[in-house]
Design a protein around this motif. Sequence first.
Motif: not given
Length: 602
Positions: A403-407, A413-421
């Motif tokens: 669950h580190l990237i969202q399909w 794909y999309r990244l959660h803001p804090l995961i991206r950081q």
Amino acid sequence: MQWADFLANEAATHSLSPEQTAAFVERLKTENSGKSEAKLASELNIGAAAFKKRMAEVYDKFAKSYPELATSNSRGKLEKLRACLTNKYNGGQDAHPTIKEIHQNIPPAVPFDKFVGREAELEKLHKQLQTSRQVAIVAVAGMGGVGKTELATQYAKQHLQKYQGGVCWLSAQGIDVGSQILIFAELKFKLIAPDDWELADRLRYCWQNWQQGEVLLVFDNVTEYKKQVQPYLPPESPRFKVLLTTREKFDRTLPQLPLGVLKPLAAMKLLKLPVDRERLKSEPWVAREICKFLGYLPLALELVGRYLDTMPDLSLETLLKRLEKKRLQHEAIAKANSLMRYEYGVAEAFALSWEQLDENAQRLGCWLSLYALADIPFSVEAIEDDNEQELWEKAIAQLRKLHLIQWQSKGIYRLHPLIRQFFQMKLDESSEADEVKTNFTAQMVEVVKQIPQQPNREDIFNLTPHIPHLAEVATHLSQYLSDEDLVWPFTGLGSLYKGQGLYQQAEPWYKLCVEVAENRLGLEHPDVAASLNNLALLYESTGRYSEAEPLLEQALELRKCLLGNNHPDVAASLNNLAGFYVSTGHYSEAEPLHQQALELRK
């Protein structure tokens, strides 16, 4: 057992809805005994009439167990219900079987009234567990910090009365799970299988002699299903229910409840719990921006809320600026709060998943973090080498599994803001950071080179998904662009917006292009002349002739100086200036320039 937990269990036993439960628990809490319904309604952010209606529904449901409620007035009903419940809580003779008779080892949980934003998930989880046949295995999955364990804990406590056979909580990361089951059976039911038996036989003995009634087994923090769960499952029987919490994503053969971040309203409510309400009301916009910056992640919101509570004079605006500057390294979210059960800060929680990734998946996560915080067009289908394509497919699968990237959809794909950081932080820690960023910007330049000077509708449709990522390169990664590629992202963005008639959005990019080119390349460079020319043509398109003319003249003179009088770019500048004079009705000035451009091109 605490009174609040007892009330939550009573609510579950009498099938109260989440809204009814909130009103019931708030009304019956000891510290609220002297408060008015209007005051309690305000604390729940609902109207007094809505609160009164919910309590009336509560009395109706409890009247089935306590008929005397049906003949009392509103205040009398409250006092009688409080008396009946107090008697039951204290083990009175008229009480129904209480929670003390149900064996369980559920870890501590936050009070029910402080568990916000997950009412729908709790209801869905209960339905899944009740409708699944035989052994019901429901994976409460999601990235670190979304509250998987807390959701499972709240479910177990609120529905404890249903599981008369007990609730056995098992830590998948603790001692051997089989041993945990044997210890629970011995302590709670006095079931002791001979020591010389094999583990499987001892477990079978426990399952066969387990206390009657439905049983809930919770396997918390599962990372290897086949090793930590499968060998220890009870026999296939409708009375045994199994709940997992895990960061991993299983295939569709295992019923799952994906757990994401909170909705904005619930996130704000969670932030409010430890913080003085008036303090948030004084800076409501900033409070919303903090929630957004934290990506509505429960762990981050609770950490920040508790941090604010220890800093009563700190303004929300100042905290937001510090978070934006220090990001995951700011003390508000970097370390766990000693008063919380969860033992990790945000970055530490993400690191647990990071460590499970192989090198390719880690590299891909860092690469994706360079994109903007928007839908990311990322497809491996264009990779010609089949082995390399498979490597990237496996890396994507790993990131998705944890669950580190969202399909979002095919190739998006999309990244959660804090995961991206977090990924950006990991990239900056590596020795390859500059090389990766240089390669990334070069790849984005190849995308922008597909944008024609006058894009049509199809061009705009195909290239629009790339706009936020081109903007990210232009705004934050321009230092990694080569001199030859420097102006491409700026001119490309300007062309895309101008092609749609969005001149106001195009102007900042054309102006920034001139500024960046002059700063990097100096005042005398062909790309500076091209940038001046593009800005001038935009001004001409919007009727800002007095601003366009000097820029066109400046671009022409610069090109003559740098390229000589016999160069195609000089002919283009002559033609542009002539076109400007035509637009403004200065035909006598336009004609010789057109003729000059024509001769030069010949």
